[in-house]
Design a protein around this motif. Sequence first.
Motif, short mmCIF file in Angstrom:
data_model
loop_
_atom_site.label_atom_id
_atom_site.label_comp_id
_atom_site.label_asym_id
_atom_site.label_seq_id
_atom_site.Cartn_x
_atom_site.Cartn_y
_atom_site.Cartn_z
N LYS A 264 -31.71 -16.02 16.38
CA LYS A 264 -30.94 -15.90 17.63
C LYS A 264 -31.23 -14.54 18.29
CE LYS A 264 -28.25 -19.65 17.05
NZ LYS A 264 -28.15 -20.76 18.01
N ARG A 265 -31.25 -14.55 19.60
CA ARG A 265 -31.34 -13.30 20.34
C ARG A 265 -29.97 -12.64 20.35
NH1 ARG A 265 -35.87 -10.89 20.87
NH2 ARG A 265 -35.23 -9.90 22.84
N VAL A 266 -29.91 -11.40 19.91
CA VAL A 266 -28.64 -10.68 19.84
C VAL A 266 -28.81 -9.34 20.53
CG1 VAL A 266 -27.95 -11.78 17.68
CG2 VAL A 266 -29.23 -9.64 17.60
N ILE A 267 -27.68 -8.84 21.05
CA ILE A 267 -27.64 -7.48 21.57
C ILE A 267 -27.15 -6.60 20.43
CG2 ILE A 267 -26.70 -5.97 23.33
CD1 ILE A 267 -26.21 -8.43 25.04
N SER A 268 -27.94 -5.63 20.06
CA SER A 268 -27.69 -4.84 18.86
C SER A 268 -27.53 -3.37 19.21
CB SER A 268 -28.84 -5.03 17.86
OG SER A 268 -28.67 -4.22 16.72
N ALA A 269 -26.33 -2.83 18.91
CA ALA A 269 -26.11 -1.38 19.00
C ALA A 269 -26.30 -0.81 17.60
CB ALA A 269 -24.71 -1.08 19.52
N TYR A 270 -27.08 0.24 17.48
CA TYR A 270 -27.45 0.73 16.16
C TYR A 270 -27.35 2.25 16.11
CZ TYR A 270 -31.80 1.82 18.61
OH TYR A 270 -32.72 2.31 19.51
N GLY A 271 -27.22 2.75 14.89
CA GLY A 271 -27.17 4.19 14.68
C GLY A 271 -27.04 4.47 13.20
N PRO A 272 -27.38 5.68 12.77
CA PRO A 272 -27.33 6.02 11.35
C PRO A 272 -25.99 6.62 10.95
CG PRO A 272 -28.40 7.78 12.53
CD PRO A 272 -27.98 6.76 13.57
N ILE A 273 -25.72 6.57 9.64
CA ILE A 273 -24.63 7.34 9.05
C ILE A 273 -25.20 7.98 7.80
CG2 ILE A 273 -23.77 5.28 7.83
CD1 ILE A 273 -21.00 6.56 7.92
N ILE B 217 -23.89 -8.92 18.87
CA ILE B 217 -23.28 -10.15 19.39
C ILE B 217 -24.39 -11.00 19.97
CG2 ILE B 217 -22.81 -9.18 21.69
CD1 ILE B 217 -20.20 -10.83 21.70
N ASP B 218 -24.27 -12.31 19.84
CA ASP B 218 -25.29 -13.21 20.37
C ASP B 218 -25.44 -13.01 21.87
OD1 ASP B 218 -25.52 -14.13 17.84
OD2 ASP B 218 -25.08 -16.23 18.28
N ALA B 219 -26.68 -12.97 22.33
CA ALA B 219 -26.95 -12.76 23.76
C ALA B 219 -26.35 -13.89 24.60
CB ALA B 219 -28.45 -12.63 24.00
N ASP B 220 -26.38 -15.13 24.07
CA ASP B 220 -25.82 -16.26 24.83
C ASP B 220 -24.35 -16.03 25.14
OD1 ASP B 220 -28.18 -17.60 24.94
OD2 ASP B 220 -27.78 -18.90 23.23
N GLU B 221 -23.60 -15.59 24.14
CA GLU B 221 -22.18 -15.35 24.36
C GLU B 221 -21.95 -14.12 25.24
OE1 GLU B 221 -18.01 -14.65 21.88
OE2 GLU B 221 -19.92 -14.69 20.82
N GLU C 92 -31.98 -5.52 22.69
CA GLU C 92 -31.89 -6.96 22.45
C GLU C 92 -33.03 -7.35 21.52
OE1 GLU C 92 -32.14 -11.17 24.91
OE2 GLU C 92 -31.22 -9.42 25.87
N VAL C 93 -32.67 -7.97 20.37
CA VAL C 93 -33.66 -8.34 19.35
C VAL C 93 -33.34 -9.73 18.83
CG1 VAL C 93 -34.08 -5.96 18.65
CG2 VAL C 93 -32.29 -7.26 17.51
#
Length: 708
Positions: free
Chosen positions: A386-395, A408-412, A379-380
């Motif tokens: 806005k605070r968002v939940i972020s899934a990350y990875g390289p390609i 996606i926004d943490a609030d939602e 969560e960043v």
Amino acid sequence: MFGMQRLSIQSKMILLLLAVALSALAVMAWIGYQTGKTAIQATIANQLRGMQVAKTSALKTRLESLRDQVISMSDSRIAIDGMRDFLNAYRQLQDVQLGPTEEGKLQSFYSEEFLPNLSKLLEGEPQLGQYVPKTPASKYLQYHYIAANPNSYNEKSSLDSAAGDSTVYSATHKEYHPSFVRAAKIFGFDDLMLVDAKSLDIIYSYAKTTEFATSLDNGPYSNTKLARKVRELQTAQDRDVFKIADFEAYRPSLGKPMAFAMSPIFDESSMIGILVLQFPVDSFNKLMTGGRTWDEGKWKEEGLGDTGECYLVGPDLTMRSRSRFMMEDPKGFLSTLRKSTLTPNTVAQIERQGNTLGVLPVETPTAKWAMEGKSGIEEVTDIRGKRVISAYGPIELDSLRWGVMAEIDADEAYRPIREFGKKVLASASGMALLCSLLALLFSNWLIRPLKTLTEGARKIASGQSDVQVAVKSGDEFGELGTVFNSMAKSIKSQTEKLESQIRENEELLGSILPASAIAQRRDGDERASQEFADVSVLFAELIGLEEFSQEAGETKALSVLGDLIAALDEAAEKHGIEKVKTIGGAYLAVCGLSVSRPDHARRMALFAQEATRIVAHSHRDFKAELHVAIGINSGPVVGGVIGRRKFLYDLWGDTVTIAKKLVLGNRTSSIRVTSGVHDRLGEQFQFQGPLRIELEGRPSIEAWQVNA
């Protein structure tokens, strides 16, 4: 309190039983809520992570397909024959000259059509002389296939051969152009180019934009990512190698984001050219948004709700795909960006080009981790604040690395958790009523207030100090509870005083000794002496302090000295420097002592520069004509504690002695370093020198002065 003293023991037990039951209910409700919350959070995380992995797989497949296409096409017969024939035809145009009328039309194309459209996307004003071709062949081809081409700028590929042109190039173009057009349209490429392996001239272009017939080595587009990758490929020794140039706002395409895939063309054992395929961001954007077209998004259908999106991040930590918020509400998104920490120029560039590609910075921790090759979910705070939940990875493919982000926004995301919490609260309220009824039925079983006191005593025995029992009545139990609570408060007070004294002692010790010395003393070594093989030592002496003391008074001078030392301490802590001691206007510091730092010399030089600026500000802040002479040396030292009751920490050795000698005789602010420090710093700083420093009782040494 509240008439509790007048209640009977049984009544009190009813209330006690009710309190216990409600407390248990509250705990169970909280556990249930936390369990549900954890499950929902796991679902959100799995959904985002699955989305990120799916997008990464699709993008990887697309990039690998692109790699296979460019390698296969570069090895095809038509690419080899076409490259050979176009090279021969292009070389025959080196001495062909345009007439004055044709030269004028070519100039008019740039000044009246291309550059006005390009300037709409640029912050500055493009200069005509930077873009108009210089060589005869370049002028000839750009005139016949671009300036004199009757089709619009985006449709120049429709011309098979130049009207009235009987050159070998025209015949070659007419022969091969239809095949290249067909290949580009089938595979969805915006351009297909043939580049001379020696001169890096673009001798053929399907799209006929303004890079056609220019040199990627020294032409107007030689600073593009395309040109840099072509130059890397120029030295290729093998077939089937390839390069991918990252997306950039490509000026020949009027600022549209373009990327390129390329592979060498070999004629038997000789590399004669390079095949370049230009592809727009549209296909990648469709993968990220789930849309059927480049400007369509299917975020809700993909389970990303009202605020979720997937996007790409490049090595420069800017977006490589379109932003959902820019696509759905450009004005609102731009308004949000103007209120953020972005510079006005950055927001203006996003507004000019109509998208965020290559401009909008994504400097979140997750984006940086993705570019480091890491994967996960966190969560960043995003660029909108806005605070968002972020899934990350390289390609990754070849030298290209992007970060694939699903957010996606943490609030939602946490909205279902809030709804679940409301249901838990409603259920707990109903259970509380039931517990009240049960308390009335079973209160006669629970007249055991002594258990409360026993439990409190056990807590104190286990080491808890903050213990109070709720027995507030006028009977014997109440009196016993009062005595117990007083005892518990006394224990807590004494414990807190002891802990406070321990903390104060630790803080005082930490302000006097380095961390390594403190650890040694704790292990029983009171002197804490230790040899350090390689550290950097700084000795600084304030110049003009005595004159200022005579002029402003000792009290004022002492106050100024205290402020300067405090400022130097803050700067030292920022750079990872440890202060050893101060005596009057002398300041001794070391780097690499308690914490091993491979760059201790560079840190010390940076601290010295900041110390010079701090003292220089005293002219303005304190009206004091003070200077600081600084000497820096690197090498072995011996450190240890002096004294038993009133002690301090000090350093010994030639390294310290030489650092002190470097400041002798200086009456102005300066930073002098030994040759060893100079060699370590290399080209990171600007130096003056060398200087010869005379050392009393020993040979002179060579020193350098660092520019502040």
